[in-house]
Design an enzyme around this catalytic site. Sequence first.
Site, PDB file in Angstrom:
ATOM      1  N   HIS A 120     -13.522  32.191  63.003  1.00  0.00           N
ATOM      2  CA  HIS A 120     -13.911  33.336  63.834  1.00  0.00           C
ATOM      3  C   HIS A 120     -12.716  34.066  64.445  1.00  0.00           C
ATOM      4  O   HIS A 120     -12.864  34.772  65.436  1.00  0.00           O
ATOM      5  CB  HIS A 120     -14.892  32.881  64.929  1.00  0.00           C
ATOM      6  CG  HIS A 120     -16.232  32.483  64.394  1.00  0.00           C
ATOM      7  ND1 HIS A 120     -17.122  31.694  65.089  1.00  0.00           N
ATOM      8  CD2 HIS A 120     -16.854  32.787  63.223  1.00  0.00           C
ATOM      9  CE1 HIS A 120     -18.224  31.512  64.356  1.00  0.00           C
ATOM     10  NE2 HIS A 120     -18.079  32.159  63.230  1.00  0.00           N
ATOM     11  N   SER A 190     -22.808  23.863  68.751  1.00  0.00           N
ATOM     12  CA  SER A 190     -24.275  23.867  68.748  1.00  0.00           C
ATOM     13  C   SER A 190     -24.806  23.985  67.324  1.00  0.00           C
ATOM     14  O   SER A 190     -26.007  23.830  67.098  1.00  0.00           O
ATOM     15  CB  SER A 190     -24.806  25.022  69.594  1.00  0.00           C
ATOM     16  OG  SER A 190     -24.341  26.257  69.075  1.00  0.00           O
TER      17      SER A 190
HETATM   18  C1  BJW Z   1     -19.511  19.381  74.107  1.00  0.00           C
HETATM   19  C2  BJW Z   1     -18.860  19.190  75.296  1.00  0.00           C
HETATM   20  C3  BJW Z   1     -17.901  18.182  75.306  1.00  0.00           C
HETATM   21  C4  BJW Z   1     -20.199  20.777  75.632  1.00  0.00           C
HETATM   22  N1  BJW Z   1     -17.688  17.479  74.200  1.00  0.00           N
HETATM   23  N2  BJW Z   1     -19.272  18.668  73.025  1.00  0.00           N
HETATM   24  C5  BJW Z   1     -28.817  32.666  59.346  1.00  0.00           C
HETATM   25  C6  BJW Z   1     -29.824  32.328  60.228  1.00  0.00           C
HETATM   26  C7  BJW Z   1     -29.943  32.972  61.467  1.00  0.00           C
HETATM   27  C8  BJW Z   1     -29.035  33.960  61.839  1.00  0.00           C
HETATM   28  C9  BJW Z   1     -28.026  34.296  60.970  1.00  0.00           C
HETATM   29  C10 BJW Z   1     -27.933  33.666  59.729  1.00  0.00           C
HETATM   30  N3  BJW Z   1     -26.857  34.174  59.092  1.00  0.00           N
HETATM   31  C11 BJW Z   1     -26.261  35.087  59.891  1.00  0.00           C
HETATM   32  C12 BJW Z   1     -26.961  35.209  61.044  1.00  0.00           C
HETATM   33  C13 BJW Z   1     -26.639  36.131  62.194  1.00  0.00           C
HETATM   34  C14 BJW Z   1     -25.580  35.619  63.139  1.00  0.00           C
HETATM   35  C15 BJW Z   1     -26.037  34.281  63.694  1.00  0.00           C
HETATM   36  O1  BJW Z   1     -25.672  33.228  63.240  1.00  0.00           O
HETATM   37  N4  BJW Z   1     -26.839  34.324  64.744  1.00  0.00           N
HETATM   38  C16 BJW Z   1     -27.372  33.127  65.370  1.00  0.00           C
HETATM   39  C17 BJW Z   1     -26.765  32.964  66.761  1.00  0.00           C
HETATM   40  C18 BJW Z   1     -28.872  33.211  65.393  1.00  0.00           C
HETATM   41  N5  BJW Z   1     -24.298  35.486  62.444  1.00  0.00           N
HETATM   42  C19 BJW Z   1     -23.433  36.503  62.330  1.00  0.00           C
HETATM   43  O2  BJW Z   1     -23.665  37.611  62.785  1.00  0.00           O
HETATM   44  C20 BJW Z   1     -22.130  36.222  61.586  1.00  0.00           C
HETATM   45  N6  BJW Z   1     -21.894  37.256  60.635  1.00  0.00           N
HETATM   46  C21 BJW Z   1     -22.676  37.494  59.577  1.00  0.00           C
HETATM   47  O3  BJW Z   1     -23.615  36.806  59.313  1.00  0.00           O
HETATM   48  O4  BJW Z   1     -22.278  38.567  58.825  1.00  0.00           O
HETATM   49  C22 BJW Z   1     -23.004  38.944  57.668  1.00  0.00           C
HETATM   50  C23 BJW Z   1     -22.068  39.811  56.854  1.00  0.00           C
HETATM   51  C24 BJW Z   1     -21.612  39.353  55.648  1.00  0.00           C
HETATM   52  C25 BJW Z   1     -20.713  40.140  54.913  1.00  0.00           C
HETATM   53  C26 BJW Z   1     -20.301  41.364  55.414  1.00  0.00           C
HETATM   54  C27 BJW Z   1     -20.764  41.810  56.634  1.00  0.00           C
HETATM   55  C28 BJW Z   1     -21.666  41.036  57.367  1.00  0.00           C
HETATM   56  C29 BJW Z   1     -20.932  36.263  62.534  1.00  0.00           C
HETATM   57  C30 BJW Z   1     -21.008  35.310  63.654  1.00  0.00           C
HETATM   58  C31 BJW Z   1     -19.811  35.519  64.608  1.00  0.00           C
HETATM   59  C32 BJW Z   1     -19.895  34.654  65.852  1.00  0.00           C
HETATM   60  N7  BJW Z   1     -18.967  35.112  66.822  1.00  0.00           N
HETATM   61  C33 BJW Z   1     -18.815  34.372  68.063  1.00  0.00           C
HETATM   62  C34 BJW Z   1     -17.935  35.188  69.040  1.00  0.00           C
HETATM   63  C35 BJW Z   1     -16.449  35.142  68.653  1.00  0.00           C
HETATM   64  C36 BJW Z   1     -15.624  36.053  69.510  1.00  0.00           C
HETATM   65  C37 BJW Z   1     -15.610  35.662  70.971  1.00  0.00           C
HETATM   66  O5  BJW Z   1     -15.192  34.537  71.325  1.00  0.00           O
HETATM   67  O6  BJW Z   1     -16.001  36.501  71.791  1.00  0.00           O
HETATM   68  O7  BJW Z   1     -18.236  33.079  67.795  1.00  0.00           O
HETATM   69  S1  BJW Z   1     -20.365  33.964  68.847  1.00  0.00           S
HETATM   70  C38 BJW Z   1     -19.868  32.365  69.391  1.00  0.00           C
HETATM   71  O8  BJW Z   1     -20.666  31.376  68.708  1.00  0.00           O
HETATM   72  C39 BJW Z   1     -18.429  32.169  68.898  1.00  0.00           C
HETATM   73  C40 BJW Z   1     -18.460  30.735  68.443  1.00  0.00           C
HETATM   74  O9  BJW Z   1     -17.391  30.476  67.538  1.00  0.00           O
HETATM   75  C41 BJW Z   1     -19.822  30.598  67.841  1.00  0.00           C
HETATM   76  C42 BJW Z   1     -20.314  29.178  67.766  1.00  0.00           C
HETATM   77  O10 BJW Z   1     -20.522  28.654  69.026  1.00  0.00           O
HETATM   78  P1  BJW Z   1     -20.149  27.123  69.341  1.00  0.00           P
HETATM   79  O11 BJW Z   1     -18.692  26.947  69.178  1.00  0.00           O
HETATM   80  O12 BJW Z   1     -21.028  26.234  68.581  1.00  0.00           O
HETATM   81  O13 BJW Z   1     -20.427  27.056  70.914  1.00  0.00           O
HETATM   82  P2  BJW Z   1     -21.835  26.791  71.666  1.00  0.00           P
HETATM   83  O14 BJW Z   1     -21.654  27.231  73.059  1.00  0.00           O
HETATM   84  O15 BJW Z   1     -22.963  27.360  70.919  1.00  0.00           O
HETATM   85  O16 BJW Z   1     -21.998  25.203  71.619  1.00  0.00           O
HETATM   86  C43 BJW Z   1     -21.129  24.340  72.339  1.00  0.00           C
HETATM   87  C44 BJW Z   1     -21.554  22.898  72.057  1.00  0.00           C
HETATM   88  O17 BJW Z   1     -20.612  22.039  72.669  1.00  0.00           O
HETATM   89  C45 BJW Z   1     -22.944  22.523  72.626  1.00  0.00           C
HETATM   90  O18 BJW Z   1     -23.709  21.889  71.601  1.00  0.00           O
HETATM   91  C46 BJW Z   1     -22.619  21.532  73.751  1.00  0.00           C
HETATM   92  O19 BJW Z   1     -23.592  20.513  73.898  1.00  0.00           O
HETATM   93  C47 BJW Z   1     -21.323  20.968  73.278  1.00  0.00           C
HETATM   94  N8  BJW Z   1     -20.446  20.441  74.321  1.00  0.00           N
HETATM   95  N9  BJW Z   1     -19.395  20.101  76.233  1.00  0.00           N
HETATM   96  C48 BJW Z   1     -18.428  17.765  73.080  1.00  0.00           C
HETATM   97  N10 BJW Z   1     -17.227  17.892  76.458  1.00  0.00           N
END
Ligand code: BJW
Length: 242
Positions: A120, A190
């Site tokens: 990302h 997540s």
């Molecule tokens: C601990 C802890 C401790 C706490 N120890 N653990 C299929 C199905 C449904 C939807 C889609 C799909 N395919 C695509 C989509 C749409 C969308 C999507 O996925 N949406 C869902 C949310 C529903 N995806 C997109 O839009 C992607 N692009 C795309 O599909 O493009 C199509 C395309 C193709 C070709 C050309 C053009 C277009 C892009 C997704 C980009 C995500 N961006 C972000 C922001 C980055 C910039 C920023 O920082 O501002 O990335 S969103 C955010 O989520 C960030 C993260 O990398 C990402 C993942 O989150 P992460 O890291 O998992 O964090 P959390 O908060 O969710 O979880 C934290 C976890 O830690 C929890 O489980 C806690 O329990 C745990 N935890 N303390 C261990 N101490």
Amino acid sequence: MTEIPAALVEALRAAKRVLFFTGAGVSAESGLPTFRDAQTGLWANYKPQDLATPEAFARDPETVWRWYQWRRRVHADVAPNAAHRAIAEFETRLPDAVLVTQNVDRLHELAGSLAPIHLHGSVFRNKCAQCGVEMPEVPHDLESPPRCTECGGLCRPDVVWFGEGLPEGPWKAAVEAAAAAEIVISVGTSATVHPAARIPLLAREAGALVVQVNPEATPLDRVALNLRGPAGVVLPELLSRL
Ligand code: BJW
Ligand code: ZN
């Protein structure tokens, strides 16, 4: 914390190709907010559709820019924790370890990981929103996005927003590493954001053992060996058993 099964320690000792897949939870113990925590998560306090989409930037570039400048100031102030350090140490001890991260921070690098694959992007890098050319880092208190010297477009952070494709090279490298992995260790994610969330699933389909380190349940639970607990506790414990 759940006990670490002896069979997992054995499997890790025998494995050649281990893939670490990390998310925001790995940086939580450094003081960075995750995205989806119900109280402290970024998306509990800010709307992603107003800040993390190309449409939001086109509509109101100043607001989006200032939010990322704030994020950069927060990120610049934190240090790696025991989980980042354990992963970097695993990388030196395991013959062929690969680190794939969704994180836009640089804490893996600061902990000593040499080549994390960033799916990302990075909050610290900039690019032109119009022509895509890489743009230099700027002071984190600059209030407005500079203009691109090539095309006059606006500067934006080089991160992947919702609706944008993932960078091709890192995505291809991550898919290849997933196909080859014997063990995947998913830490602090997540596992809900696609396509990144496919990485551990692809590895599972190719026969890998999936281990998950997370204090909470996720959609990966059903295919993973779950080690419930904070990454900064579980990973050093696992490392100490290697
Ligand atoms: C601990 C802890 C401790 C706490 N120890 N653990 C299929 C199905 C449904 C939807 C889609 C799909 N395919 C695509 C989509 C749409 C969308 C999507 O996925 N949406 C869902 C949310 C529903 N995806 C997109 O839009 C992607 N692009 C795309 O599909 O493009 C199509 C395309 C193709 C070709 C050309 C053009 C277009 C892009 C997704 C980009 C995500 N961006 C972000 C922001 C980055 C910039 C920023 O920082 O501002 O990335 S969103 C955010 O989520 C960030 C993260 O990398 C990402 C993942 O989150 P992460 O890291 O998992 O964090 P959390 O908060 O969710 O979880 C934290 C976890 O830690 C929890 O489980 C806690 O329990 C745990 N935890 N303390 C261990 N101490
Ligand atoms: Zn440009």
